[in-house]
Design an enzyme around this catalytic site. Structure first.
Site, PDB file in Angstrom:
ATOM      1  N   TYR A  67      29.200 -16.851  35.660  1.00 28.68           N
ATOM      2  CA  TYR A  67      28.960 -18.333  36.191  1.00 28.68           C
ATOM      3  C   TYR A  67      29.818 -19.082  36.939  1.00 28.68           C
ATOM      4  O   TYR A  67      29.595 -19.974  37.753  1.00 28.68           O
ATOM      5  CB  TYR A  67      29.113 -19.184  34.702  1.00 28.68           C
ATOM      6  CG  TYR A  67      28.451 -20.309  34.646  1.00 28.68           C
ATOM      7  CD1 TYR A  67      27.226 -20.516  34.804  1.00 28.68           C
ATOM      8  CD2 TYR A  67      29.114 -21.706  34.650  1.00 28.68           C
ATOM      9  CE1 TYR A  67      26.441 -21.661  34.904  1.00 28.68           C
ATOM     10  CE2 TYR A  67      28.370 -22.785  34.500  1.00 28.68           C
ATOM     11  CZ  TYR A  67      26.998 -22.777  34.807  1.00 28.68           C
ATOM     12  OH  TYR A  67      26.587 -24.049  34.843  1.00 28.68           O
ATOM     13  N   LYS A 107      31.189 -27.681  36.101  1.00 24.21           N
ATOM     14  CA  LYS A 107      30.752 -28.186  34.875  1.00 24.21           C
ATOM     15  C   LYS A 107      31.803 -28.835  33.996  1.00 24.21           C
ATOM     16  O   LYS A 107      31.413 -29.881  33.140  1.00 24.21           O
ATOM     17  CB  LYS A 107      29.822 -27.297  34.078  1.00 24.21           C
ATOM     18  CG  LYS A 107      28.636 -26.598  34.833  1.00 24.21           C
ATOM     19  CD  LYS A 107      27.757 -28.011  35.160  1.00 24.21           C
ATOM     20  CE  LYS A 107      26.176 -27.345  35.506  1.00 24.21           C
ATOM     21  NZ  LYS A 107      25.400 -28.386  35.986  1.00 24.21           N
ATOM     22  N   ALA A 167      17.394 -22.672  39.800  1.00 30.49           N
ATOM     23  CA  ALA A 167      19.013 -22.635  39.851  1.00 30.49           C
ATOM     24  C   ALA A 167      19.455 -21.403  39.015  1.00 30.49           C
ATOM     25  O   ALA A 167      20.357 -20.776  39.658  1.00 30.49           O
ATOM     26  CB  ALA A 167      19.086 -23.928  39.147  1.00 30.49           C
TER      27      ALA A 167
HETATM   28  P1  NAD Z   1      16.324 -26.339  38.797  1.00 27.81           P
HETATM   29  O1  NAD Z   1      16.253 -25.452  40.025  1.00 27.81           O
HETATM   30  O2  NAD Z   1      14.774 -26.430  38.660  1.00 27.81           O
HETATM   31  O3  NAD Z   1      17.008 -27.647  39.265  1.00 27.81           O
HETATM   32  C1  NAD Z   1      18.028 -27.910  39.898  1.00 27.81           C
HETATM   33  C2  NAD Z   1      17.592 -29.026  40.721  1.00 27.81           C
HETATM   34  O4  NAD Z   1      18.742 -29.295  41.577  1.00 27.81           O
HETATM   35  C3  NAD Z   1      16.404 -28.819  41.896  1.00 27.81           C
HETATM   36  O5  NAD Z   1      15.453 -29.598  41.751  1.00 27.81           O
HETATM   37  C4  NAD Z   1      17.123 -28.820  43.300  1.00 27.81           C
HETATM   38  O6  NAD Z   1      16.299 -29.334  44.165  1.00 27.81           O
HETATM   39  C5  NAD Z   1      18.161 -29.805  42.775  1.00 27.81           C
HETATM   40  N1  NAD Z   1      19.167 -30.167  43.923  1.00 27.81           N
HETATM   41  C6  NAD Z   1      20.042 -28.957  44.512  1.00 27.81           C
HETATM   42  N2  NAD Z   1      20.889 -29.649  45.471  1.00 27.81           N
HETATM   43  C7  NAD Z   1      20.409 -30.701  45.581  1.00 27.81           C
HETATM   44  C8  NAD Z   1      20.960 -31.975  46.296  1.00 27.81           C
HETATM   45  N3  NAD Z   1      21.708 -31.759  47.307  1.00 27.81           N
HETATM   46  N4  NAD Z   1      20.223 -33.191  46.332  1.00 27.81           N
HETATM   47  C9  NAD Z   1      19.298 -33.367  45.450  1.00 27.81           C
HETATM   48  N5  NAD Z   1      18.884 -32.353  44.514  1.00 27.81           N
HETATM   49  C10 NAD Z   1      19.418 -31.280  44.567  1.00 27.81           C
HETATM   50  O7  NAD Z   1      17.003 -25.713  37.631  1.00 27.81           O
HETATM   51  P2  NAD Z   1      17.448 -26.114  36.520  1.00 27.81           P
HETATM   52  O8  NAD Z   1      18.040 -24.960  35.667  1.00 27.81           O
HETATM   53  O9  NAD Z   1      16.279 -27.161  35.864  1.00 27.81           O
HETATM   54  O10 NAD Z   1      18.893 -27.130  36.854  1.00 27.81           O
HETATM   55  C11 NAD Z   1      18.936 -28.383  36.349  1.00 27.81           C
HETATM   56  C12 NAD Z   1      20.334 -28.644  35.581  1.00 27.81           C
HETATM   57  O11 NAD Z   1      20.266 -27.924  34.476  1.00 27.81           O
HETATM   58  C13 NAD Z   1      21.579 -28.220  36.626  1.00 27.81           C
HETATM   59  O12 NAD Z   1      22.500 -29.010  36.343  1.00 27.81           O
HETATM   60  C14 NAD Z   1      21.795 -26.741  35.917  1.00 27.81           C
HETATM   61  O13 NAD Z   1      23.027 -26.527  36.291  1.00 27.81           O
HETATM   62  C15 NAD Z   1      21.533 -27.015  34.425  1.00 27.81           C
HETATM   63  N6  NAD Z   1      21.502 -26.184  33.546  1.00 27.81           N
HETATM   64  C16 NAD Z   1      20.856 -25.059  33.734  1.00 27.81           C
HETATM   65  C17 NAD Z   1      20.778 -24.187  32.781  1.00 27.81           C
HETATM   66  C18 NAD Z   1      19.637 -23.021  32.774  1.00 27.81           C
HETATM   67  O14 NAD Z   1      19.810 -22.012  32.051  1.00 27.81           O
HETATM   68  N7  NAD Z   1      18.710 -23.117  33.746  1.00 27.81           N
HETATM   69  C19 NAD Z   1      21.343 -24.231  31.580  1.00 27.81           C
HETATM   70  C20 NAD Z   1      22.360 -25.223  31.500  1.00 27.81           C
HETATM   71  C21 NAD Z   1      22.339 -26.152  32.308  1.00 27.81           C
END
Ligand code: NAD
Length: 258
Positions: A159, A166, A199
């Site tokens: 990570y 985070k 992501a």
């Molecule tokens: P995702 O890729 O669908 O979403 C991430 C989003 O961040 C995308 O829409 C991307 O365009 C946006 N982004 C990146 N840089 C940016 C910028 N400069 N301006 C505006 N937007 C920007 O992936 P996700 O997994 O849905 O991620 C969403 C959140 O959930 C993140 O904070 C991620 O860390 C968190 N998260 C994800 C998981 C997992 O396993 N997928 C688990 C826990 C937390």
């Protein structure tokens, strides 16, 4: 479970930042909020993302704007558009994270200052900025939330850099909760277990991480996008009116056994 059978979000108006495609956590939240009657303004990163997100926004009957939080004026434009269109803002879902791959894949020890700061700006400080921009437009009892991960609390393999980012995000949530609480605004972090998104595909060994979560979580499975959306909907709802400042896990219980 049909989201309609949960409770109503009729009359709630919000902004959801971070849709990339139908696998995005932001989309999962938007689907549930829409099904429960909420009105929303959605955003995606850039014109390239529009082709994937526009059909989803149309399906949710919600306006979609481009918003790169790094670009001068784009977050301001998004929040102002939402306030102008909806009058007041009842909720904000910040679901945005990014780090340069070279920094993400290396040791945190070796991370560049520039990569670290960029990850921090996009994934953490943009939540503070969005909250500040929403502040003058917030309805009483408004609910702001962001997405965190267990790597904030524990050193989760691979990570990397996102762990300290985070951790800062979860701390930011507590400070915003204290600062915005007197006005009645509630602030939370949601900490989902691993879900396969774009992501997440940037993380090394993510399949192994999902497998471990599936095997060890008390519920013996991964969580789904609707389950993450349901938690977000609960936090938006008046049913959560007495809660603020927390990191809430939706991970099949993984964090208690790991
Ligand atoms: P995702 O890729 O669908 O979403 C991430 C989003 O961040 C995308 O829409 C991307 O365009 C946006 N982004 C990146 N840089 C940016 C910028 N400069 N301006 C505006 N937007 C920007 O992936 P996700 O997994 O849905 O991620 C969403 C959140 O959930 C993140 O904070 C991620 O860390 C968190 N998260 C994800 C998981 C997992 O396993 N997928 C688990 C826990 C937390």
């Amino acid at each position: 479970m049909k989201p309609e059978s949960l409770f109503s979000l009729a009359g709630k108006r919000g902004v959801i930042i971070g849709l990339a495609n139908a696998h995005s956590i932001a989309y999962g939240c938007a689907v549930v909020a829409h099904a429960l009657g909420a009105q929303m303004v959605l955003s995606c990163l850039n014109d390239k993302a529009l082709q994937f997100v526009a059909p989803l926004a149309e399906q949710l009957q919600s306006p979609l704007l481009v918003c790169d939080v790094e670009k001068e004026g784009e977050l301001e434009r998004l929040i102002q558009f939402a306030a102008d269109r909806m009058g007041k803002i009842d909720f904000l879902i910040h679901s945005v994270a990014w780090a340069p791959l070279t920094d993400l894949h290396g040791r945190v020890l070796d991370s560049s200052a520039q990569g670290f700061l960029q990850a921090m700006n996009i994934s953490c400080h943009s939540f503070a900025r969005a909250a500040r921009l929403c502040e003058p437009h917030l309805a009483p009892g408004a609910s702001l939330m962001t997405m965190s991960y267990l790597g904030a609390d524990e050193a989760v393999a691979h990570y990397g850099l996102m762990g300290p980012v985070k951790a800062a995000l979860e701390s930011l949530v507590r400070y915003l909760a204290v600062e915005m609480g007197p006005a009645g605004t509630r602030v939370h972090a949601i900490s989902p277990g691993p879900v396969p998104t774009r992501a997440a595909s940037g993380l090394q060994e993510f399949d192994a991480l999902m497998e471990k979560a599936k095997t060890n979580a008390p519920l013996k499975r991964l969580v789904t996008l609707p389950e993450i959306g349901q938690l977000a909907a609960f936090l938006i709802s008046d049913a959560a009116s007495g809660m603020t400042g927390q990191t809430l896990y939706v991970d099949g219980g993984y964090h208690i056994v790991n």
